[in-house]
Design an enzyme around this catalytic site. Structure first.
Site, PDB file in Angstrom:
ATOM      1  N   ASN A 112       0.868  -1.175   0.000  1.00  0.00           N
ATOM      2  CA  ASN A 112       0.000   0.000   0.000  1.00  0.00           C
ATOM      3  C   ASN A 112       0.912   1.235   0.000  1.00  0.00           C
ATOM      4  O   ASN A 112       1.521   1.551   1.013  1.00  0.00           O
ATOM      5  CB  ASN A 112      -0.884  -0.036   1.259  1.00  0.00           C
ATOM      6  CG  ASN A 112      -1.707   1.231   1.402  1.00  0.00           C
ATOM      7  OD1 ASN A 112      -1.768   2.072   0.506  1.00  0.00           O
ATOM      8  ND2 ASN A 112      -2.342   1.374   2.560  1.00  0.00           N
ATOM      9  N   LYS A 118       0.182   4.296  -0.231  1.00  0.00           N
ATOM     10  CA  LYS A 118      -0.418   5.499   0.410  1.00  0.00           C
ATOM     11  C   LYS A 118      -0.179   6.722  -0.482  1.00  0.00           C
ATOM     12  O   LYS A 118      -0.148   6.585  -1.701  1.00  0.00           O
ATOM     13  CB  LYS A 118       0.115   5.653   1.832  1.00  0.00           C
ATOM     14  CG  LYS A 118      -0.051   4.353   2.644  1.00  0.00           C
ATOM     15  CD  LYS A 118       0.181   4.486   4.120  1.00  0.00           C
ATOM     16  CE  LYS A 118      -0.006   3.137   4.796  1.00  0.00           C
ATOM     17  NZ  LYS A 118       0.096   3.188   6.248  1.00  0.00           N
ATOM     18  N   HIS A 153      -9.234   0.992   5.271  1.00  0.00           N
ATOM     19  CA  HIS A 153      -7.935   1.246   5.910  1.00  0.00           C
ATOM     20  C   HIS A 153      -8.113   2.187   7.097  1.00  0.00           C
ATOM     21  O   HIS A 153      -8.928   3.102   7.057  1.00  0.00           O
ATOM     22  CB  HIS A 153      -6.951   1.838   4.894  1.00  0.00           C
ATOM     23  CG  HIS A 153      -5.546   1.811   5.406  1.00  0.00           C
ATOM     24  ND1 HIS A 153      -5.068   2.761   6.286  1.00  0.00           N
ATOM     25  CD2 HIS A 153      -4.534   0.938   5.217  1.00  0.00           C
ATOM     26  CE1 HIS A 153      -3.811   2.458   6.601  1.00  0.00           C
ATOM     27  NE2 HIS A 153      -3.471   1.357   5.964  1.00  0.00           N
ATOM     28  N   GLU A 207      -6.462   4.619   8.089  1.00  0.00           N
ATOM     29  CA  GLU A 207      -6.306   6.051   7.773  1.00  0.00           C
ATOM     30  C   GLU A 207      -7.585   6.601   7.144  1.00  0.00           C
ATOM     31  O   GLU A 207      -7.935   7.765   7.354  1.00  0.00           O
ATOM     32  CB  GLU A 207      -5.087   6.247   6.858  1.00  0.00           C
ATOM     33  CG  GLU A 207      -3.786   6.075   7.645  1.00  0.00           C
ATOM     34  CD  GLU A 207      -2.649   5.443   6.858  1.00  0.00           C
ATOM     35  OE1 GLU A 207      -2.651   5.507   5.611  1.00  0.00           O
ATOM     36  OE2 GLU A 207      -1.759   4.854   7.498  1.00  0.00           O
ATOM     37  N   GLU A 261      -4.880  -5.009  10.624  1.00  0.00           N
ATOM     38  CA  GLU A 261      -3.837  -4.004  10.824  1.00  0.00           C
ATOM     39  C   GLU A 261      -4.089  -3.289  12.151  1.00  0.00           C
ATOM     40  O   GLU A 261      -4.898  -2.349  12.208  1.00  0.00           O
ATOM     41  CB  GLU A 261      -3.855  -2.984   9.689  1.00  0.00           C
ATOM     42  CG  GLU A 261      -3.596  -3.563   8.325  1.00  0.00           C
ATOM     43  CD  GLU A 261      -3.058  -2.511   7.353  1.00  0.00           C
ATOM     44  OE1 GLU A 261      -1.950  -2.708   6.821  1.00  0.00           O
ATOM     45  OE2 GLU A 261      -3.728  -1.477   7.131  1.00  0.00           O
ATOM     46  N   GLY A 291       2.957   2.282  10.795  1.00  0.00           N
ATOM     47  CA  GLY A 291       3.884   3.405  10.634  1.00  0.00           C
ATOM     48  C   GLY A 291       4.612   3.783  11.903  1.00  0.00           C
ATOM     49  O   GLY A 291       5.241   4.830  11.993  1.00  0.00           O
ATOM     50  N   SER A 339       3.959  -2.176  10.258  1.00  0.00           N
ATOM     51  CA  SER A 339       5.413  -2.208  10.460  1.00  0.00           C
ATOM     52  C   SER A 339       6.044  -3.552  10.110  1.00  0.00           C
ATOM     53  O   SER A 339       6.982  -4.002  10.777  1.00  0.00           O
ATOM     54  CB  SER A 339       5.774  -1.787  11.896  1.00  0.00           C
ATOM     55  OG  SER A 339       5.390  -0.442  12.125  1.00  0.00           O
TER      56      SER A 339
HETATM   57  P1  13P Z   1       3.434   0.352   7.651  1.00  0.00           P
HETATM   58  O1  13P Z   1       3.935  -0.925   7.048  1.00  0.00           O
HETATM   59  O2  13P Z   1       4.137   1.571   7.158  1.00  0.00           O
HETATM   60  O3  13P Z   1       3.318   0.262   9.140  1.00  0.00           O
HETATM   61  O4  13P Z   1       1.904   0.525   7.109  1.00  0.00           O
HETATM   62  C1  13P Z   1       1.044  -0.538   7.188  1.00  0.00           C
HETATM   63  C2  13P Z   1      -0.188  -0.178   6.444  1.00  0.00           C
HETATM   64  O5  13P Z   1      -0.923   0.708   6.833  1.00  0.00           O
HETATM   65  C3  13P Z   1      -0.478  -0.898   5.190  1.00  0.00           C
HETATM   66  O6  13P Z   1      -1.763  -0.634   4.740  1.00  0.00           O
END
Ligand code: 13P
Length: 250
Positions: free
Chosen positions: A9, A11, A95, A97, A167, A173, A213
């Site tokens: 992803n 982003k 997601h 976010e 997740e 992140g 992560s």
């Molecule tokens: P990270 O791998 O940067 O923690 O992000 C995970 C994520 O949100 C994938 O959709």
């Protein structure tokens, strides 16, 4: 059918040129012969070029989001039909976010799932608890509610088009990943929750990815757990060497 998947992803990262550079590096570095499905999700404006670029490869393309309406006065939004028309058949929905920064509720996400399925798209459905939920020992309840409110209105056949991505928000992140044991414990709970609602056939057939992560140095241990079928990767998907190392860790 349940299988190994590693999805990146991206982003809101990578402009057009950078997208092309990363795709070229991935084509060079990703393994061709592993029994794992590889997916990348660049931003909306680079999806069409990514589909073209990856046409003769073993890497497929997903969108990071879409709108729940068929079409109409929704300035700035993208529909399922638009994605399908450029050859994008998979979409990431729910997601964290989108849930937190863009205030997407379970009801909105459920409507998006329905619209995607109406268009014969596959959905990577994301969900997971926040840190406070885990501290309050509410993480299983939160996850069960997200599954129920987002997906449990579906009939059995629809589950062929669902991939789950657990997740935990506190691991996204942050560099702090769930331990392999925490991931396995939750993935097992998720499969059990689906078993209760839909039966063993569906529970055993659904792929459940872990996200939060995942890095080259922790991927193998997380992926070795029996109910973890792969990963949804954020930061480490932006570097071809790291993403390739994670795919190789399956
Ligand atoms: P990270 O791998 O940067 O923690 O992000 C995970 C994520 O949100 C994938 O959709």
């Amino acid at each position: 059918m349940r299988h190994h998947i590693v999805a990146g992803n991206w982003k809101m990262n990578k402009n057009a040129e950078q997208t092309e550079d990363l795709l070229n590096a991935l084509i060079d570095q990703l393994p061709q012969d592993k029994a794992v499905e590889i997916i990348v999700a660049p931003t909306f404006i680079n999806l069409a070029s990514a589909v073209d670029h990856l046409e003769y490869t073993n890497i497929s393309v997903a969108a990071q989001n879409m709108h729940e309406a068929e079409s109409g006065a929704f300035t700035g939004e993208i529909s399922a039909d638009m994605l399908k028309s450029i050859g994008v058949n998979t979409v990431i929905l729910g997601h964290s976010e989108r849930r937190t920064i863009f205030h997407e509720t379970d009801a909105i996400i459920a409507a998006k799932v329905d619209k995607a399925l109406q268009h014969q798209m596959r959905v990577i459905f994301c969900f997971g608890e926040e840190l406070k939920d885990r501290k309050d020992d509410q993480h299983f309840n939160v996850v069960e509610n997200q599954l129920r409110d987002g997906l449990f209105h579906l009939d059995k056949t629809a589950w062929e088009s669902i991939v789950l991505a657990y997740e935990p928000v506190w691991a996204i992140g942050t560099g702090e990943t769930a331990s392999p044991e925490q991931a396995q414990e939750m993935h097992q709970f998720i499969r059990e929750t689906i078993r209760k609602a839909y039966g063993s056939d569906i529970a055993e057939a659904v792929s459940i990815l872990y996200g939060g992560s995942v890095k080259p140095d922790n991927a193998a241990e997380i992926f070795s757990k029996p109910d973890v079928d792969g990963g949804l990767i954020g930061g480490a998907a932006l570097k071809a060497e790291d993403f390739a190392a994670i795919v190789n860790a399956i």
